[in-house]
Design an enzyme around this catalytic site. Structure first.
Site, PDB file in Angstrom:
ATOM      1  N   TYR A 158      32.679  -7.904 -13.424  1.00  0.00           N
ATOM      2  CA  TYR A 158      32.240  -6.509 -12.884  1.00  0.00           C
ATOM      3  C   TYR A 158      33.375  -5.807 -11.926  1.00  0.00           C
ATOM      4  O   TYR A 158      33.348  -4.425 -12.067  1.00  0.00           O
ATOM      5  CB  TYR A 158      30.802  -6.800 -11.783  1.00  0.00           C
ATOM      6  CG  TYR A 158      30.517  -5.737 -11.169  1.00  0.00           C
ATOM      7  CD1 TYR A 158      29.537  -4.868 -11.669  1.00  0.00           C
ATOM      8  CD2 TYR A 158      30.623  -5.475  -9.693  1.00  0.00           C
ATOM      9  CE1 TYR A 158      29.016  -3.616 -11.153  1.00  0.00           C
ATOM     10  CE2 TYR A 158      30.170  -4.434  -9.123  1.00  0.00           C
ATOM     11  CZ  TYR A 158      29.173  -3.574  -9.782  1.00  0.00           C
ATOM     12  OH  TYR A 158      28.874  -2.350  -9.130  1.00  0.00           O
ATOM     13  N   LYS A 168      29.229   2.268 -14.841  1.00  0.00           N
ATOM     14  CA  LYS A 168      27.947   1.463 -15.112  1.00  0.00           C
ATOM     15  C   LYS A 168      27.150   2.424 -16.632  1.00  0.00           C
ATOM     16  O   LYS A 168      26.330   1.836 -17.123  1.00  0.00           O
ATOM     17  CB  LYS A 168      27.008   2.023 -13.889  1.00  0.00           C
ATOM     18  CG  LYS A 168      27.286   0.981 -12.572  1.00  0.00           C
ATOM     19  CD  LYS A 168      26.434   1.147 -11.532  1.00  0.00           C
ATOM     20  CE  LYS A 168      26.856   0.581 -10.068  1.00  0.00           C
ATOM     21  NZ  LYS A 168      26.298   0.945  -8.780  1.00  0.00           N
ATOM     22  N   SER A 180      31.306   3.236  -9.779  1.00  0.00           N
ATOM     23  CA  SER A 180      29.885   3.324 -10.551  1.00  0.00           C
ATOM     24  C   SER A 180      29.763   4.363 -11.794  1.00  0.00           C
ATOM     25  O   SER A 180      28.715   4.016 -12.397  1.00  0.00           O
ATOM     26  CB  SER A 180      28.905   3.959  -9.508  1.00  0.00           C
ATOM     27  OG  SER A 180      28.459   2.823  -8.547  1.00  0.00           O
ATOM     28  N   TYR A 236      22.634   8.333  -7.281  1.00  0.00           N
ATOM     29  CA  TYR A 236      22.120   7.241  -6.286  1.00  0.00           C
ATOM     30  C   TYR A 236      20.888   8.086  -5.677  1.00  0.00           C
ATOM     31  O   TYR A 236      20.319   8.935  -6.541  1.00  0.00           O
ATOM     32  CB  TYR A 236      23.160   6.990  -5.231  1.00  0.00           C
ATOM     33  CG  TYR A 236      24.316   6.729  -5.479  1.00  0.00           C
ATOM     34  CD1 TYR A 236      24.827   5.678  -6.473  1.00  0.00           C
ATOM     35  CD2 TYR A 236      25.478   7.530  -4.931  1.00  0.00           C
ATOM     36  CE1 TYR A 236      26.154   5.421  -6.832  1.00  0.00           C
ATOM     37  CE2 TYR A 236      26.960   7.071  -5.041  1.00  0.00           C
ATOM     38  CZ  TYR A 236      27.255   6.238  -6.308  1.00  0.00           C
ATOM     39  OH  TYR A 236      28.602   5.846  -6.434  1.00  0.00           O
TER      40      TYR A 236
HETATM   41  N1  GLN Z   1      32.342  -1.229  -7.168  1.00  0.00           N
HETATM   42  C1  GLN Z   1      31.396  -0.529  -6.405  1.00  0.00           C
HETATM   43  C2  GLN Z   1      30.188  -1.611  -5.773  1.00  0.00           C
HETATM   44  O1  GLN Z   1      29.897  -2.594  -6.761  1.00  0.00           O
HETATM   45  C3  GLN Z   1      30.766   0.611  -7.236  1.00  0.00           C
HETATM   46  C4  GLN Z   1      29.645   1.397  -6.371  1.00  0.00           C
HETATM   47  C5  GLN Z   1      29.760   2.849  -6.368  1.00  0.00           C
HETATM   48  O2  GLN Z   1      30.709   3.436  -6.780  1.00  0.00           O
HETATM   49  N2  GLN Z   1      28.736   3.455  -5.807  1.00  0.00           N
HETATM   50  O3  GLN Z   1      29.892  -1.348  -4.713  1.00  0.00           O
END
Ligand code: GLN
Length: 311
Positions: free
Chosen positions: A195, A68, A65, A247
């Site tokens: 992705y 992102k 994540s 998160y």
């Molecule tokens: N690649 C992971 C997913 O899409 C990334 C999520 C994360 O790091 N929280 O579930």
């Protein structure tokens, strides 16, 4: 200057390492399950080029994540704020990162922010380029510029492992395509390829700290003086890191630590202490919300000892 020597940092790492036993390595992406539960390392990158580190800092981690924030910066540069924020909102959710619930309960359907999976999938689908290859290449070149490391690649094993098991992310994509937040001509399998490659971009803690440093310095690479990310976009990214970066633990993190940061389920955390330095952490044992348990402890110790909170 927060921390004067790597020895000081080592002592903090050993203190924080104790809590790795209360966490668990993510294994819903099978290839991530191979990580060692008690690993913990940190690098701090200062604008003058100095770097302090502790732990096994050469170990490579995938961004998950954390990627992102980087894709968001690239897409804001590619498409501009108006277009991006037509497709994704600016509010925290209070839900787990992979939740689908608000997409159905909120009208019109629009992911609440770019750092939850739904929002990140929309952002990734907006990376300019004609093919998956061209688009991942553009993202990699951007990451190589941020890290000043031309060897950065994605890990094929981790990308494949997530691609083969990512049913929930596929569901999010189809839901978003139905509601026109993902363009109708988008091939969802190709988007999933892009992705999962993005999430599998691999680097060590020093690289991660260097990216944090560029965000901390308002998008400027302090060594070359080059503006890699426009200041306004770096500001937007850092603001999202504060409100949504950890998160649904972002509020508690802001109160206890107060540093713009972004975590990933690989156990990475990238921190950007505004105007001061970048932080890269790797600690794969996660808490129940999917954040590095010892990484958060370590940041808490650093923030308290050196008064790093921006609030
Ligand atoms: N690649 C992971 C997913 O899409 C990334 C999520 C994360 O790091 N929280 O579930």
């Amino acid at each position: 200057m927060p921390c004067q020597s790597s020895d000081e940092l080592k002592a903090l790492v050993e203190e924080a390492r104790n809590c790795t036993k209360n966490g668990k390595v993510a294994d819903y992406i099978p290839a991530l399950g191979k990580a060692r539960e008690d690993d913990l390392s940190i690098a701090i990158h200062y604008p003058d080029g100095r770097c302090l580190s502790a732990g096994d800092i050469e170990k490579k981690i995938t961004l998950q994540s954390i990627s992102k924030v980087i894709s968001l910066a690239l897409v804001l540069m590619d498409r501009g704020q108006d277009d991006v924020f037509k497709h994704v909102g600016m509010e925290p959710t209070g839900d787990p990162f992979n939740s689908i619930v608000k997409l159905e309960t909120m009208a019109p359907t629009k992911p609440l922010n770019p750092l939850i999976n739904a929002g990140a999938l929309v952002v990734t689908h907006m990376i300019n380029g004609d093919t998956v290859k061209e688009r991942i290449q553009r993202l990699l070149v951007f990451v190589q510029e941020l890290t000043k490391d031309a060897t950065i690649r994605y890990c094929e094993e981790v990308a494949r492992s997530e691609f083969e098991t990512s049913y929930l992310n596929r569901a999010l994509c189809y839901f978003l395509k139905q509601h026109k937040m993902i363009a109708e001509n988008t091939d969802i399998e190709q988007l999933m390829e892009l992705y999962t490659m993005q999430c599998a971009i691999e680097m060590n803690c020093l690289n991660l700290a260097r990216i944090g440093l560029v965000f901390a310095m308002d998008g400027i690479d302090p060594q070359s003086g080059k503006q890699i990310i426009p200041a306004d976009i770096a500001r937007i990214c850092k603001t999202f890191m504060v409100t949504c970066g950890m998160y649904n633990a972002s509020g508690e993190f802001a109160i206890k630590i107060g540093i713009p940061a972004k975590s990933g389920v690989s156990g990475g955390i990238m921190g950007a202490v505004p105007g001061k330095f970048g932080i890269g952490i790797f600690g794969p044992a996660l808490d129940e919300k999917g954040n590095s348990i010892a990484g958060i402890k370590l940041l808490e110790l650093l923030s308290k000892n050196y008064k790093l909170s921006m609030f």
